[in-house]
Scaffold this active site. Sequence first.
Site, mmCIF file in Angstrom:
data_model
loop_
_atom_site.group_PDB
_atom_site.id
_atom_site.type_symbol
_atom_site.label_atom_id
_atom_site.label_comp_id
_atom_site.label_asym_id
_atom_site.label_seq_id
_atom_site.Cartn_x
_atom_site.Cartn_y
_atom_site.Cartn_z
ATOM 1 C CE LYS A 75 -4.526 0.582 0.043
ATOM 2 N NZ LYS A 75 -5.444 -0.272 -0.712
ATOM 3 N N GLY B 36 -21.697 5.451 3.021
ATOM 4 C CA GLY B 36 -20.758 5.874 1.984
ATOM 5 C C GLY B 36 -21.268 5.527 0.606
ATOM 6 C CB VAL B 37 -23.554 6.759 -1.659
ATOM 7 C CG1 VAL B 37 -24.475 5.744 -1.001
ATOM 8 C CG2 VAL B 37 -23.774 8.152 -1.067
ATOM 9 N N GLY B 38 -19.919 6.696 -2.514
ATOM 10 C CA GLY B 38 -19.004 7.126 -3.558
ATOM 11 C C GLY B 38 -19.196 6.236 -4.772
ATOM 12 C CB VAL C 275 -17.564 1.008 -4.281
ATOM 13 C CG1 VAL C 275 -18.082 -0.370 -3.873
ATOM 14 C CG2 VAL C 275 -16.204 0.875 -4.964
#
Length: 360
Positions: free
Chosen positions: A82, A182-184, A186
Amino acid sequence: MSIDIFEEMKKSNTEQIVFNYNKDTGLKSIIAINDTTVGPALGGCRILDYDSTDEAIIDAIRLAAGMTHKCSIAGSNYGGGKTVVIADPKVDKNEILLRDIGKFVQTLNGRYYIGPDVGTTSQDMVEISNQTDYAVSLPEEYGGFGDPSKPTAYGVYMAMKSAAKFKYGSDSLKNKTIAIQGVGKVGGILVEYLSKEGANIIISGRTEESTGAILSKFPDVKVVPADEIYKQECDIFSPCALGGILNEENIEKLKCHIIAGAANNQLDELSSGQILHDKGIIFAPDFVINTGGFISASDTLDAGNVNMDRVMSKTEKIYDLTYMILEKSKDEDIPTTEIAIKIAEDRIRLIGKINNKFIK
């Protein structure tokens, strides 16, 4: 620094940490390589305005370790790595910074492949690839797979259906209530899958812009404040934002039967998985079910070409893998994450023995 870096590396079996700094570009980045037993490390580049260097180091270490498990559970020939960059992506991200990231990745000579993560995109990988041969998930017009959000969301969707089958006896999500944190990219695609199946959807987001974009397409979706999402009565809770949110305090608020989401490292500590297990809440391990994006990158890298059908076919297997883990968890009375980690680490150990068999 207040943390003992080598102690943190020991706890997570991290092989290497590389610190990169350039006063001219402002780059402050950390590359963590967790394990290269099976093959070179692969993992995304996260650009985030961390509160401290210690926080960034811990995040890099945890994310790389999670990638090792993800790579192994997906049956790939890669280990986990990462990159984290201490910066505000909305302010500090530019061509020069991205090129500088690529330059440092190149110095690792193929020990690590970099892809997009929070704060970066497939288009950003184009700039990074100007300085390195080891960037993945470039846009399709540059020979890459492009945005990995669709297979990531599809894998989570498959896991939801698998967990529903395990819990309710049917994998239909029609009329099931699903709360998405979370609604980014994905989370937004996940809403599409669930809406088509007739699920009742509750969402929360970090900005009104993100939730508003969902409401414009799906007006029946219910929006709640971010701090209220844990308290929603639902069948499935789906964390699709940042990690570390499943702690003792938040778990007590939950009113769900299943947790299945796309965020990495959802458990703040492994012990939180035991708390969920004891409460009878089914937890589909994040590094098992969010592998769709990784599959898109590794499959394209291995095959040398992009094939959406091949990637989605591989991702669909998350359904059976999730069900097997849930069954083993029930039979052995062990939290699902511990079952999944054992499967991943056993594979790494056995491949390591194969690779070392004729080495004197």
